[in-house]
Design a protein around this motif. Sequence first.
Motif, PDB file in Angstrom:
ATOM      1  N   THR A 141       0.839  -1.195   0.000  1.00 38.21           N
ATOM      2  CA  THR A 141       0.000   0.000   0.000  1.00 38.21           C
ATOM      3  C   THR A 141       0.875   1.246   0.000  1.00 38.21           C
ATOM      4  O   THR A 141       1.814   1.355   0.788  1.00 38.21           O
ATOM      5  N   GLY A 142       0.559   2.196  -0.873  1.00 40.04           N
ATOM      6  CA  GLY A 142       1.272   3.463  -0.909  1.00 40.04           C
ATOM      7  C   GLY A 142       2.567   3.456  -1.685  1.00 40.04           C
ATOM      8  O   GLY A 142       3.365   4.384  -1.540  1.00 40.04           O
ATOM      9  N   VAL A 143       2.783   2.438  -2.530  1.00 37.53           N
ATOM     10  CA  VAL A 143       4.034   2.393  -3.297  1.00 37.53           C
ATOM     11  C   VAL A 143       4.168   3.619  -4.201  1.00 37.53           C
ATOM     12  O   VAL A 143       5.282   4.044  -4.531  1.00 37.53           O
ATOM     13  N   GLN A 144       3.038   4.216  -4.588  1.00 36.73           N
ATOM     14  CA  GLN A 144       3.073   5.388  -5.460  1.00 36.73           C
ATOM     15  C   GLN A 144       3.656   6.622  -4.766  1.00 36.73           C
ATOM     16  O   GLN A 144       4.012   7.592  -5.437  1.00 36.73           O
ATOM     17  N   PHE A 145       3.753   6.578  -3.439  1.00 37.69           N
ATOM     18  CA  PHE A 145       4.279   7.718  -2.693  1.00 37.69           C
ATOM     19  C   PHE A 145       5.787   7.632  -2.465  1.00 37.69           C
ATOM     20  O   PHE A 145       6.368   8.468  -1.786  1.00 37.69           O
ATOM     21  N   VAL A 146       6.404   6.606  -3.000  1.00 39.70           N
ATOM     22  CA  VAL A 146       7.852   6.389  -2.942  1.00 39.70           C
ATOM     23  C   VAL A 146       8.290   6.117  -1.510  1.00 39.70           C
ATOM     24  O   VAL A 146       7.895   5.111  -0.928  1.00 39.70           O
ATOM     25  N   ARG A 147       9.048   6.992  -0.901  1.00 39.62           N
ATOM     26  CA  ARG A 147       9.649   6.675   0.396  1.00 39.62           C
ATOM     27  C   ARG A 147       8.744   7.113   1.549  1.00 39.62           C
ATOM     28  O   ARG A 147       8.624   8.300   1.858  1.00 39.62           O
ATOM     29  N   ILE A 148       8.104   6.141   2.169  1.00 37.75           N
ATOM     30  CA  ILE A 148       7.287   6.373   3.355  1.00 37.75           C
ATOM     31  C   ILE A 148       7.643   5.317   4.397  1.00 37.75           C
ATOM     32  O   ILE A 148       8.272   4.311   4.073  1.00 37.75           O
ATOM     33  N   LEU A 149       7.254   5.567   5.633  1.00 38.08           N
ATOM     34  CA  LEU A 149       7.645   4.678   6.737  1.00 38.08           C
ATOM     35  C   LEU A 149       6.582   3.612   6.944  1.00 38.08           C
ATOM     36  O   LEU A 149       5.582   3.830   7.644  1.00 38.08           O
ATOM     37  N   ARG A 150       6.789   2.458   6.342  1.00 35.25           N
ATOM     38  CA  ARG A 150       5.851   1.363   6.527  1.00 35.25           C
ATOM     39  C   ARG A 150       5.950   0.819   7.954  1.00 35.25           C
ATOM     40  O   ARG A 150       6.865   1.156   8.684  1.00 35.25           O
ATOM     41  N   MET A 151       4.997  -0.030   8.318  1.00 33.45           N
ATOM     42  CA  MET A 151       4.892  -0.384   9.727  1.00 33.45           C
ATOM     43  C   MET A 151       6.140  -1.068  10.268  1.00 33.45           C
ATOM     44  O   MET A 151       6.537  -0.814  11.407  1.00 33.45           O
ATOM     45  N   PHE A 152       6.789  -1.901   9.497  1.00 34.15           N
ATOM     46  CA  PHE A 152       7.999  -2.543  10.012  1.00 34.15           C
ATOM     47  C   PHE A 152       9.083  -1.494  10.262  1.00 34.15           C
ATOM     48  O   PHE A 152       9.903  -1.649  11.183  1.00 34.15           O
ATOM     49  N   GLN A 153       9.078  -0.416   9.486  1.00 31.85           N
ATOM     50  CA  GLN A 153      10.049   0.660   9.714  1.00 31.85           C
ATOM     51  C   GLN A 153       9.670   1.503  10.930  1.00 31.85           C
ATOM     52  O   GLN A 153      10.539   1.916  11.706  1.00 31.85           O
ATOM     53  N   GLN A 154       8.375   1.756  11.102  1.00 34.78           N
ATOM     54  CA  GLN A 154       7.941   2.482  12.303  1.00 34.78           C
ATOM     55  C   GLN A 154       8.292   1.711  13.564  1.00 34.78           C
ATOM     56  O   GLN A 154       8.741   2.296  14.566  1.00 34.78           O
TER      57      GLN A 154
ATOM     58  N   SER B 262      10.757  -0.478  13.839  1.00 34.16           N
ATOM     59  CA  SER B 262      12.212  -0.431  13.975  1.00 34.16           C
ATOM     60  C   SER B 262      12.636   0.875  14.634  1.00 34.16           C
ATOM     61  O   SER B 262      13.531   0.890  15.503  1.00 34.16           O
ATOM     62  N   MET B 263      11.996   1.975  14.251  1.00 31.53           N
ATOM     63  CA  MET B 263      12.304   3.260  14.873  1.00 31.53           C
ATOM     64  C   MET B 263      11.866   3.293  16.330  1.00 31.53           C
ATOM     65  O   MET B 263      12.516   3.923  17.172  1.00 31.53           O
ATOM     66  N   PHE B 264      10.777   2.601  16.654  1.00 31.46           N
ATOM     67  CA  PHE B 264      10.337   2.511  18.039  1.00 31.46           C
ATOM     68  C   PHE B 264      11.387   1.785  18.887  1.00 31.46           C
ATOM     69  O   PHE B 264      11.667   2.184  20.026  1.00 31.46           O
ATOM     70  N   GLU B 265      11.982   0.747  18.325  1.00 32.06           N
ATOM     71  CA  GLU B 265      13.060   0.057  19.036  1.00 32.06           C
ATOM     72  C   GLU B 265      14.262   0.978  19.233  1.00 32.06           C
ATOM     73  O   GLU B 265      14.888   0.972  20.302  1.00 32.06           O
ATOM     74  N   GLN B 266      14.582   1.767  18.220  1.00 30.48           N
ATOM     75  CA  GLN B 266      15.661   2.752  18.356  1.00 30.48           C
ATOM     76  C   GLN B 266      15.320   3.760  19.442  1.00 30.48           C
ATOM     77  O   GLN B 266      16.175   4.148  20.257  1.00 30.48           O
ATOM     78  N   TYR B 267      14.063   4.203  19.437  1.00 31.06           N
ATOM     79  CA  TYR B 267      13.611   5.155  20.444  1.00 31.06           C
ATOM     80  C   TYR B 267      13.837   4.601  21.849  1.00 31.06           C
ATOM     81  O   TYR B 267      14.327   5.301  22.748  1.00 31.06           O
ATOM     82  N   LYS B 268      13.457   3.339  22.068  1.00 27.24           N
ATOM     83  CA  LYS B 268      13.595   2.746  23.403  1.00 27.24           C
ATOM     84  C   LYS B 268      15.062   2.693  23.834  1.00 27.24           C
ATOM     85  O   LYS B 268      15.371   2.898  25.017  1.00 27.24           O
ATOM     86  N   GLN B 269      15.951   2.433  22.884  1.00 22.65           N
ATOM     87  CA  GLN B 269      17.380   2.452  23.198  1.00 22.65           C
ATOM     88  C   GLN B 269      17.830   3.857  23.593  1.00 22.65           C
ATOM     89  O   GLN B 269      18.583   4.032  24.565  1.00 22.65           O
ATOM     90  N   ARG B 270      17.378   4.846  22.868  1.00 25.57           N
ATOM     91  CA  ARG B 270      17.721   6.236  23.195  1.00 25.57           C
ATOM     92  C   ARG B 270      17.153   6.641  24.547  1.00 25.57           C
ATOM     93  O   ARG B 270      17.795   7.344  25.327  1.00 25.57           O
ATOM     94  N   LEU B 271      15.934   6.183  24.828  1.00 25.40           N
ATOM     95  CA  LEU B 271      15.308   6.492  26.113  1.00 25.40           C
ATOM     96  C   LEU B 271      16.080   5.839  27.253  1.00 25.40           C
ATOM     97  O   LEU B 271      16.273   6.441  28.328  1.00 25.40           O
TER      98      LEU B 271
END
Length: 370
Positions: free
Chosen positions: A124-137, A139-148
């Motif tokens: 879904t949304g391939v026409q928008f090129v670079r967007i943050l799909r759920m697996f990327q969101q 992954s960023m949440f895991e990064q966030y927890k490390q930063r926290l």
Amino acid sequence: MTNFRVFLITLFFVLLTITNFIPKKLEAATTRAFFVFGDSLVDIGNNNYLATTARADSPPYGIDYPTHRPTGRFSNGVNLPDLMSQYMGFSEPTLPYLSPELTGQRLLLGANFASAGIGILNDTGVQFVRILRMFQQFSMFEQYKQRLSVEVGADEANRIVDEALVLITLGGNDFVNNYFLTPVSARSRQFTVPQFCTYVISEYRNILTRLVELGARRVIVTGVGPLGCLPSQLATRSINGECVDELQQASQIFNPLLIEMTKDLNTKLGYDVFIVANAYQMNMNFINDPQNFGFVTSKVACCGQGRFNGVGLCTPLSSLCPNRDVYAFWDSFHPTQRALGFIVEAIFNGTSDLMSPMNLSTIMAMDNNI
């Protein structure tokens, strides 16, 4: 609804917006963290930092935001997570995860990982090129927890995540920007509408299960709205301005499946992690009777062009209504700031037909007594 009542409702939301967006001293030790995942309905600016066409960083977006400048929100002002933050009395709104300002003590307030254009499905949304799909969101949440953890220590970081409120809004794009995007799409060749709904729900179950694995314990899940009533769909699919049956039926199939799926997850988890907001009915209340909510129309978007102002994007060259408070829709896909206020009111205080198994005020009262 009398003109005086309309004036009072409008004044309330204006004052709420202004007073709650005045910068305040951080009160991280007493503020519940707020995490947001999903699509353009809850994106507060992550797509500003991405090479994507799905962005809201130019006028007239943000015309009614306190700064009167575009922020990346697909709104004339604030959006759903902003209003929820205000309603809960949070010291200030969460920031987009990609914002360079999200550092230090601000991490303790949570973060918004949402990205316009995404869906439950990765295609879904391939026409928008670079967007943050759920697996990327995630992954960023895991990064966030490390930063926290670096900021406050691992134990305190786990407590903050464990006690946080989470909002996730997904599903609409899987229909309007995937299955129904073209008269015959890859997904419509693969599935009937009921089959597609069942498939998408099975994928959503995996997403919500992963969210629990990452530490979420209280999650507001919004169902899909009345997709057939969007100005974009009225403009391209409706002959007489009535909501498009095929998309309405998709929403009506999807949402009960979502409630059934989250109930099953809650049963397996042993308590009510997931609370479903009936976004379909919340929107239909003012779509069916706009005058009762002080709107002059629930069909024509405030900003756009073509039929119902529902064709193309909202840009500086678009037709723009002079008073956003009397329009239910801001652009071809998104409600106005004022319409969202009614939805947030229902999330907090709605009856069981709008919030399953209970509203957010009840959840918060329960959590405060634990």
